[in-house]
Design a protein around this motif. Structure first.
Motif: not given
Length: 175
Positions: A123-137, A143-150
């Motif tokens: 996903a394109f988030i805040d001007g950067v392409w990145q993976y997210t565990d929150n798909p939002t069709p 942004s990614m939330t799983a990163a907090v758990a890591e």
């Protein structure tokens, strides 16, 4: 010549006497849905302009395959997610490059993804392409939330920071 162009072509807007392509953008894609991908994969397009436009005439290109988008309208400042059943494009789970082409076949946007995990969208988030565990069709990307758990920490106004000794990969957005 005044009065010659009676119908504005799909994908264009009029500015004075000139016609311009409505610059749509790729916003998000889900290439690796858990289980069977068919019907779950999607490619999302965003219309950042003030013009409602038809997707008719726009094309997606994935590898050597180029397909026309369905004849449907996209309103101003709106997202539209198209499933693999609508586009006829099956995204690979490993890596790929997706291009959005305008009605005149100019490249409007392009993104390349690699190693998608199950149910993580690119996903394109805040001007950067990145993976997210929150798909939002059909919605703005989150942004990614799983990163907090890591073990990463977050700030309400920033992307999660990486643990000490690690850095964020600009291509994948992961630590």
């Amino acid at each position: 010549i005044a009065g010659l162009q009676i119908i504005l072509p799909s994908g264009y807007y009029k500015d004075g006497i000139d016609c311009h392509i409505v610059p749509l953008y790729l916003s998000e894609l889900l290439s690796n849905a858990s289980g069977v991908d068919t019907g779950k994969e999607f490619i999302e397009i965003y219309n950042p302009t003030q013009y409602t436009t038809s997707l008719s005439g726009y094309k997606l290109q994935f590898g050597s395959k180029t397909v026309a988008l369905p004849d449907m309208e996209i309103a101003p400042a709106t997202y539209v997610a198209l499933s693999d059943l609508q586009t006829g494009i099956t995204l690979t789970n490993t890596s790929g490059t997706l291009k959005l082409l305008g009605p005149d076949l100019t490249q409007l946007d392009v993104t390349t993804y690699q190693d998608a995990r199950d149910d993580e969208s690119w996903a394109f988030i805040d001007g950067v392409w990145q993976y997210t565990d929150n798909p939002t069709p059909n919605l703005a990307n989150i942004s990614m939330t799983a990163a907090v758990a890591e073990g990463e920490t977050t700030d309400d106004n920033a992307v999660a920071t990486c643990p000490a000794g690690k850095y964020r990969n600009p291509l994948t957005g992961r630590c």
